[in-house]
Design a protein around this motif. Structure first.
Motif, PDB file in Angstrom:
ATOM      1  N   ASP A  50       1.894  12.296   1.144  1.00  0.00           N
ATOM      2  CA  ASP A  50       1.689  11.203   0.371  1.00  0.00           C
ATOM      3  C   ASP A  50       1.774  10.282   0.964  1.00  0.00           C
ATOM      4  O   ASP A  50       0.626   9.044   1.045  1.00  0.00           O
ATOM      5  N   TYR A  58      -4.164   6.319  -3.130  1.00  0.00           N
ATOM      6  CA  TYR A  58      -3.192   5.638  -4.432  1.00  0.00           C
ATOM      7  C   TYR A  58      -1.880   5.170  -3.803  1.00  0.00           C
ATOM      8  O   TYR A  58      -1.853   5.187  -3.008  1.00  0.00           O
ATOM      9  N   SER A 100      -1.852   7.950   0.397  1.00  0.00           N
ATOM     10  CA  SER A 100      -1.430   7.118   0.355  1.00  0.00           C
ATOM     11  C   SER A 100      -0.938   5.928   1.042  1.00  0.00           C
ATOM     12  O   SER A 100      -0.674   4.877   0.418  1.00  0.00           O
ATOM     13  N   ASP A 123      -4.951   4.816   2.136  1.00  0.00           N
ATOM     14  CA  ASP A 123      -4.507   4.428   0.592  1.00  0.00           C
ATOM     15  C   ASP A 123      -5.668   4.886   0.224  1.00  0.00           C
ATOM     16  O   ASP A 123      -6.837   3.923  -0.942  1.00  0.00           O
TER      17      ASP A 123
END
Length: 169
Positions: free
Chosen positions: A52, A63, A56, A61
């Motif tokens: 993640d 989500y 992210s 970036d």
């Protein structure tokens, strides 16, 4: 660590999924030594957090997790959802003991199940995509679940080697 900006469907979904998943794991018959169970769960948390962070995070970036792009209290609960799912994945693998092509089919089936759960998370705003598509996750699940099986087989070999060292002759 920030509290949620508002307490709504994504926090409720995470709480319910958290409780249900851990109850399922706790109700299952014990299958592994405690050390292996802990390693499986820590491995899942670390892989989830790293994955993640890579896709992210601020650099890419693609989500957001939960309400904002910032780390908040319920992000921790989201990352704690991965260990019981990983444990169930390993539990079923160990119970069914697939071999050959059936291992590949097992990983594909579990990757599809992972995508379905991720889609449910998107539906409840646990993840907000900003350029990411659900079908991108399939390749990640294939890789992560394959890596998880390799890790599991490796730690089982280590544990078995240690046991053999301590068996009286």
């Amino acid at each position: 660590m920030d509290l949620p900006t508002r307490f709504d469907q994504n926090e409720i979904f995470v709480i319910v999924a958290f409780i249900i998943s851990y109850i399922i794991v706790l109700l299952l018959p014990k299958r592994f030594p405690l050390a292996i169970t802990i390693l499986i769960m820590v491995f899942a948390s670390i892989v989830a957090r790293l994955s993640d962070h890579l896709i992210s995070g601020t650099l890419i970036d693609l989500y957001d997790v939960m309400d904002t792009g910032k780390y908040e209290l319920f992000d921790l609960f989201v990352y704690l959802l991965y260990p019981p799912f990983c444990y169930l994945f390993i539990y079923v693998y160990d119970k069914c003991k697939p071999t050959g092509l059936s291992i590949v089919l097992f990983i594909i089936a579990c990757s599809i199940i992972g995508m379905l759960f991720e889609g449910l998370c998107v539906l409840f705003d646990v993840f907000q995509y900003k350029g990411w598509k659900l079908y991108y996750s399939f390749s990640f699940y294939l890789f992560i679940q394959s890596s998880t099986l390799v890790f599991f087989v490796y730690i089982c070999k280590i544990v078995n080697l240690e046991r053999k060292k301590h068996v009286p002759k």
